[in-house]
Scaffold this motif. Structure first.
Motif, PDB file in Angstrom:
ATOM      1  N   ASP A 135       0.818  -1.210   0.000  1.00  0.00           N
ATOM      2  CA  ASP A 135       0.000   0.000   0.000  1.00  0.00           C
ATOM      3  C   ASP A 135       0.853   1.262   0.000  1.00  0.00           C
ATOM      4  OD1 ASP A 135      -2.496  -1.474   0.388  1.00  0.00           O
ATOM      5  OD2 ASP A 135      -1.774  -1.828   2.418  1.00  0.00           O
ATOM      6  N   VAL A 136       2.069   1.160   0.537  1.00  0.00           N
ATOM      7  CA  VAL A 136       2.960   2.313   0.662  1.00  0.00           C
ATOM      8  C   VAL A 136       4.396   1.883   0.362  1.00  0.00           C
ATOM      9  CG1 VAL A 136       3.931   4.052   2.243  1.00  0.00           C
ATOM     10  CG2 VAL A 136       1.503   3.427   2.413  1.00  0.00           C
ATOM     11  N   ILE A 137       5.101   2.669  -0.444  1.00  0.00           N
ATOM     12  CA  ILE A 137       6.554   2.544  -0.582  1.00  0.00           C
ATOM     13  C   ILE A 137       7.157   3.722   0.174  1.00  0.00           C
ATOM     14  CG2 ILE A 137       8.536   2.420  -2.110  1.00  0.00           C
ATOM     15  CD1 ILE A 137       6.647   0.064  -2.449  1.00  0.00           C
ATOM     16  N   TRP A 138       7.954   3.408   1.202  1.00  0.00           N
ATOM     17  CA  TRP A 138       8.519   4.408   2.119  1.00  0.00           C
ATOM     18  C   TRP A 138      10.031   4.414   1.925  1.00  0.00           C
ATOM     19  CZ3 TRP A 138       6.631   7.443   6.299  1.00  0.00           C
ATOM     20  CH2 TRP A 138       7.571   7.801   7.275  1.00  0.00           C
ATOM     21  N   ALA A 139      10.603   5.576   1.677  1.00  0.00           N
ATOM     22  CA  ALA A 139      12.051   5.666   1.440  1.00  0.00           C
ATOM     23  C   ALA A 139      12.586   6.917   2.124  1.00  0.00           C
ATOM     24  CB  ALA A 139      12.347   5.700  -0.056  1.00  0.00           C
ATOM     25  N   VAL A 140      13.213   6.745   3.286  1.00  0.00           N
ATOM     26  CA  VAL A 140      13.779   7.870   4.033  1.00  0.00           C
ATOM     27  C   VAL A 140      15.296   7.856   3.886  1.00  0.00           C
ATOM     28  CG1 VAL A 140      14.119   8.880   6.315  1.00  0.00           C
ATOM     29  CG2 VAL A 140      11.885   8.004   5.678  1.00  0.00           C
ATOM     30  N   GLU A 141      15.811   8.846   3.187  1.00  0.00           N
ATOM     31  CA  GLU A 141      17.253   9.031   3.002  1.00  0.00           C
ATOM     32  C   GLU A 141      17.930   7.788   2.437  1.00  0.00           C
ATOM     33  OE1 GLU A 141      19.184  11.046   6.253  1.00  0.00           O
ATOM     34  OE2 GLU A 141      17.445  12.307   6.635  1.00  0.00           O
ATOM     35  N   SER A 142      17.301   7.207   1.422  1.00  0.00           N
ATOM     36  CA  SER A 142      17.893   6.050   0.751  1.00  0.00           C
ATOM     37  C   SER A 142      18.079   6.269  -0.748  1.00  0.00           C
ATOM     38  CB  SER A 142      17.033   4.799   0.984  1.00  0.00           C
ATOM     39  OG  SER A 142      15.692   5.012   0.586  1.00  0.00           O
ATOM     40  N   LEU A 143      17.281   7.172  -1.348  1.00  0.00           N
ATOM     41  CA  LEU A 143      17.392   7.365  -2.793  1.00  0.00           C
ATOM     42  C   LEU A 143      18.758   7.887  -3.214  1.00  0.00           C
ATOM     43  CD1 LEU A 143      14.380   6.763  -3.053  1.00  0.00           C
ATOM     44  CD2 LEU A 143      14.224   8.659  -4.662  1.00  0.00           C
ATOM     45  N   MET A 144      19.451   8.590  -2.305  1.00  0.00           N
ATOM     46  CA  MET A 144      20.772   9.122  -2.664  1.00  0.00           C
ATOM     47  C   MET A 144      21.761   7.994  -2.954  1.00  0.00           C
ATOM     48  SD  MET A 144      19.447  10.225   0.450  1.00  0.00           S
ATOM     49  CE  MET A 144      20.744   9.854   1.610  1.00  0.00           C
ATOM     50  N   HIS A 145      21.504   6.795  -2.403  1.00  0.00           N
ATOM     51  CA  HIS A 145      22.395   5.655  -2.611  1.00  0.00           C
ATOM     52  C   HIS A 145      22.012   4.823  -3.843  1.00  0.00           C
ATOM     53  CE1 HIS A 145      24.527   6.251   1.130  1.00  0.00           C
ATOM     54  NE2 HIS A 145      23.406   6.220   1.817  1.00  0.00           N
ATOM     55  N   ILE A 146      20.871   5.146  -4.458  1.00  0.00           N
ATOM     56  CA  ILE A 146      20.396   4.383  -5.617  1.00  0.00           C
ATOM     57  C   ILE A 146      20.793   5.116  -6.893  1.00  0.00           C
ATOM     58  CG2 ILE A 146      18.356   3.521  -6.827  1.00  0.00           C
ATOM     59  CD1 ILE A 146      17.028   3.153  -4.103  1.00  0.00           C
ATOM     60  N   GLU A 147      21.632   4.496  -7.683  1.00  0.00           N
ATOM     61  CA  GLU A 147      22.159   5.153  -8.877  1.00  0.00           C
ATOM     62  C   GLU A 147      21.095   5.310  -9.959  1.00  0.00           C
ATOM     63  OE1 GLU A 147      26.279   4.976 -11.448  1.00  0.00           O
ATOM     64  OE2 GLU A 147      25.633   3.206 -10.318  1.00  0.00           O
ATOM     65  N   ASP A 148      20.302   4.261 -10.174  1.00  0.00           N
ATOM     66  CA  ASP A 148      19.292   4.273 -11.238  1.00  0.00           C
ATOM     67  C   ASP A 148      17.937   4.666 -10.644  1.00  0.00           C
ATOM     68  OD1 ASP A 148      17.658   3.908 -13.395  1.00  0.00           O
ATOM     69  OD2 ASP A 148      18.442   1.932 -13.940  1.00  0.00           O
ATOM     70  N   ARG A 149      17.695   5.961 -10.568  1.00  0.00           N
ATOM     71  CA  ARG A 149      16.450   6.422  -9.940  1.00  0.00           C
ATOM     72  C   ARG A 149      15.247   6.243 -10.856  1.00  0.00           C
ATOM     73  NH1 ARG A 149      20.226  10.790  -7.850  1.00  0.00           N
ATOM     74  NH2 ARG A 149      21.136   9.596  -6.150  1.00  0.00           N
ATOM     75  N   HIS A 192      32.385  11.023   0.367  1.00  0.00           N
ATOM     76  CA  HIS A 192      32.494  10.596   1.762  1.00  0.00           C
ATOM     77  C   HIS A 192      31.229   9.911   2.272  1.00  0.00           C
ATOM     78  CE1 HIS A 192      36.429  12.240   2.324  1.00  0.00           C
ATOM     79  NE2 HIS A 192      36.047  13.461   2.013  1.00  0.00           N
ATOM     80  N   GLN A 193      30.090  10.112   1.596  1.00  0.00           N
ATOM     81  CA  GLN A 193      28.847   9.479   2.030  1.00  0.00           C
ATOM     82  C   GLN A 193      28.452   8.291   1.152  1.00  0.00           C
ATOM     83  OE1 GLN A 193      27.029  10.543   5.016  1.00  0.00           O
ATOM     84  NE2 GLN A 193      29.161  11.169   5.141  1.00  0.00           N
ATOM     85  N   VAL A 194      29.321   7.903   0.235  1.00  0.00           N
ATOM     86  CA  VAL A 194      29.114   6.729  -0.626  1.00  0.00           C
ATOM     87  C   VAL A 194      27.785   6.858  -1.383  1.00  0.00           C
ATOM     88  CG1 VAL A 194      29.364   4.232  -0.759  1.00  0.00           C
ATOM     89  CG2 VAL A 194      30.224   5.437   1.242  1.00  0.00           C
ATOM     90  N   MET A 195      27.687   7.918  -2.175  1.00  0.00           N
ATOM     91  CA  MET A 195      26.491   8.179  -2.972  1.00  0.00           C
ATOM     92  C   MET A 195      26.902   8.445  -4.411  1.00  0.00           C
ATOM     93  SD  MET A 195      24.623  10.707  -0.226  1.00  0.00           S
ATOM     94  CE  MET A 195      24.237  10.134   1.445  1.00  0.00           C
ATOM     95  N   PRO A 196      26.145   7.948  -5.383  1.00  0.00           N
ATOM     96  CA  PRO A 196      26.541   8.143  -6.788  1.00  0.00           C
ATOM     97  C   PRO A 196      26.257   9.547  -7.310  1.00  0.00           C
ATOM     98  CG  PRO A 196      24.492   6.900  -6.662  1.00  0.00           C
ATOM     99  CD  PRO A 196      24.977   7.055  -5.253  1.00  0.00           C
ATOM    100  N   SER A 197      25.145  10.156  -6.860  1.00  0.00           N
ATOM    101  CA  SER A 197      24.763  11.481  -7.358  1.00  0.00           C
ATOM    102  C   SER A 197      23.610  11.995  -6.512  1.00  0.00           C
ATOM    103  CB  SER A 197      24.316  11.406  -8.824  1.00  0.00           C
ATOM    104  OG  SER A 197      23.131  10.633  -8.937  1.00  0.00           O
ATOM    105  N   PHE A 198      23.295  13.268  -6.697  1.00  0.00           N
ATOM    106  CA  PHE A 198      22.097  13.846  -6.089  1.00  0.00           C
ATOM    107  C   PHE A 198      21.141  14.296  -7.188  1.00  0.00           C
ATOM    108  CE2 PHE A 198      25.134  15.012  -2.562  1.00  0.00           C
ATOM    109  CZ  PHE A 198      24.581  14.160  -1.620  1.00  0.00           C
ATOM    110  N   SER A 199      19.858  14.208  -6.911  1.00  0.00           N
ATOM    111  CA  SER A 199      18.835  14.810  -7.760  1.00  0.00           C
ATOM    112  C   SER A 199      18.221  15.971  -6.988  1.00  0.00           C
ATOM    113  CB  SER A 199      17.737  13.792  -8.100  1.00  0.00           C
ATOM    114  OG  SER A 199      18.251  12.717  -8.856  1.00  0.00           O
ATOM    115  N   SER A 200      17.699  16.951  -7.709  1.00  0.00           N
ATOM    116  CA  SER A 200      16.953  18.019  -7.056  1.00  0.00           C
ATOM    117  C   SER A 200      15.558  17.506  -6.708  1.00  0.00           C
ATOM    118  CB  SER A 200      16.852  19.230  -7.975  1.00  0.00           C
ATOM    119  OG  SER A 200      16.054  18.911  -9.115  1.00  0.00           O
ATOM    120  N   LEU A 201      14.866  18.227  -5.833  1.00  0.00           N
ATOM    121  CA  LEU A 201      13.487  17.848  -5.525  1.00  0.00           C
ATOM    122  C   LEU A 201      12.628  17.919  -6.781  1.00  0.00           C
ATOM    123  CD1 LEU A 201      12.987  19.708  -2.127  1.00  0.00           C
ATOM    124  CD2 LEU A 201      13.225  17.238  -2.482  1.00  0.00           C
ATOM    125  N   GLU A 202      12.890  18.924  -7.631  1.00  0.00           N
ATOM    126  CA  GLU A 202      12.138  19.051  -8.875  1.00  0.00           C
ATOM    127  C   GLU A 202      12.375  17.857  -9.793  1.00  0.00           C
ATOM    128  OE1 GLU A 202      12.924  23.139  -7.202  1.00  0.00           O
ATOM    129  OE2 GLU A 202      14.082  21.289  -7.490  1.00  0.00           O
TER     130      GLU A 202
END
Length: 407
Positions: A135-149, A192-202
């Motif tokens: 019913d819900v997909i919940w993702a708190v501070e995890s998308l930054m670690h996912i390369e293929d958004r 330093h945070q082991v993240m591939p990239s950032f996306s903007s909120l937009e």
């Protein structure tokens, strides 16, 4: 590249689990404060602030009590235990870190929530869960670690039931081009945070809409969470004995652990300059539209053939006819209908798999119209607008029948 990033993320969180738990307690994520509020020294109210961020996301995304939730990047289970406890949800948490999954399971059992919260070491993009499981997909501070958004949003839509909700809280970056100094700061944070990239909120909004989500929106919480990195009370400090202790930690756990200590000043600068942002994203998987009369007729024809009935039988079958009460369909007959539909429309039309994921009451109420809607949504080539396309095609056919010119 994906496997390398997954391995790096797993290693990072396995080696810093205790440090993060000491810093943030139940929750491995930012805190949330009212704008202008000054937290207590040495993070005195940090734990309440991290609790609050969870409540804010529940409210913003309208997560319903009792929902079946997939927690993507569940950490040590803090948000999951709130969802399973006060909110009464059943939660499945997934994380790349085996140690995080084990610690989250331990905490769930200690809280008496082991029957409503379970945790697994899994890649969120390949969990193996059936279509429309949550019913819900919940993702708190995890998308930054996912390369293929793009893949993340597609998988979230696959796993959500019609009407299901997406609830995301994420580190993000200012929309638009960055200058060289700004990009260098972002690159250091990523390293330093082991993240591939950032996306903007937009950009998150654009990706959700492109994946077929409706009611997509975001809110910027940058000012509400920036206190998490304030050096006056943040607990991310150098170890007591300085460089020697940091070197010893690096020897024991690997150099990646040092990124934990570099995070504070980098993130503080990011928020102060406006380069780094933080926010929530919400979206809804559209409820499936009713299938066209043509698809309904085809489903009735398939039922007639599989059940070896004559034409007179099919006249009494409508969209409201139930498989259980009206047709008294046995499991072996349901399996045969499912195979016939797959032969006609493609392997994604796995009716048996779909029905097996329903509750008892839902199975009893399942109708021929529900079968047709399932076919319309899952037949080969079906996309988010398939049922609507069928409806338009059917309407065009009806106009042609009465002599109307197409628009």
């Amino acid at each position: 590249m994906k496997a390398d990033m997954n391995t790096a993320v797993e290693r990072y969180y396995d080696t810093t689990l205790d440090l993060y738990e000491e810093l943030w307690g139940e929750h491995v994520h930012h805190g949330f404060w009212d704008e202008g509020e000054r937290p207590g020294a040495d993070g005195a109210d940090r734990h309440e602030a991290t609790d609050r961020l969870v409540r804010e996301l529940v409210a913003y995304a309208a997560v319903p009590p009792g929902a079946h939730v997939l927690d993507v990047g569940c950490g040590i289970g803090g948000p999951a235990l709130y969802l399973a406890g006060p909110l009464g949800c059943s939660v499945v948490g997934v994380t790349l870190s085996a140690q995080q999954a084990a610690r989250a399971g331990e905490k769930a059992r200690e809280a008496g929530l082991g029957d409503r919260a379970e945790f697994h070491q899994l890649d969120a993009l390949s969990t193996g869960f059936p279509d429309e499981s949550f019913d819900v997909i919940w993702a708190v501070e995890s998308l930054m670690h996912i390369e293929d958004r793009v893949a993340f949003f597609a998988e979230a839509r696959r796993l959500l039931r019609p009407g299901g909700r997406l609830a995301i809280a994420t580190w993000s970056v200012r929309d638009g081009a960055l200058d060289a100094d700004e990009q260098n700061l972002v690159d250091l944070i990523l390293k330093h945070q082991v993240m591939p990239s950032f996306s903007s909120l937009e950009e998150h909004e654009r990706l959700a809409a492109a994946a077929g989500f409706a009611e997509v929106a975001s809110v910027d919480w940058s000012r509400a969470v920036a206190n998490s990195w304030d050096p006056e009370f943040a607990l991310v400090k150098k170890p007591e004995h300085g460089r020697a202790t940091m070197v010893e930690l690096a020897r024991e756990r690997g150099a990646d652990v040092l990124g934990f200590f570099y995070a504070g000043p980098l993130m503080k600068k990011g928020f102060d300059t406006g380069v780094m942002t933080y926010g929530a994203v919400r979206a809804v998987k559209p409820a499936e539209a009713a299938a066209s009369p043509q698809t309904l007729a085809e489903v009735v024809e398939t039922l007639q053939t599989v059940l070896d009935q004559d034409d007179a039988w099919s006249v009494g079958i409508t969209a409201a006819t139930t498989l259980d009460g009206d047709l008294e369909l046995e499991s072996v007959e349901l399996a045969a209908v499912s195979r016939a539909l797959q032969a006609r429309y493609g392997d994604r039309v796995d009716l048996v798999g779909h029905v097996s994921g329903l509750g008892v009451d839902e199975i009893i109420a399942f109708t021929v119209g529900d079968v047709a809607a399932f076919v319309a949504a899952h037949r080969d080539g079906a996309g988010p607008g398939q049922a609507a396309t069928e409806a338009r095609r059917d309407a065009s056919a009806q106009r042609a029948t009465v002599g109307d010119e197409p628009e």
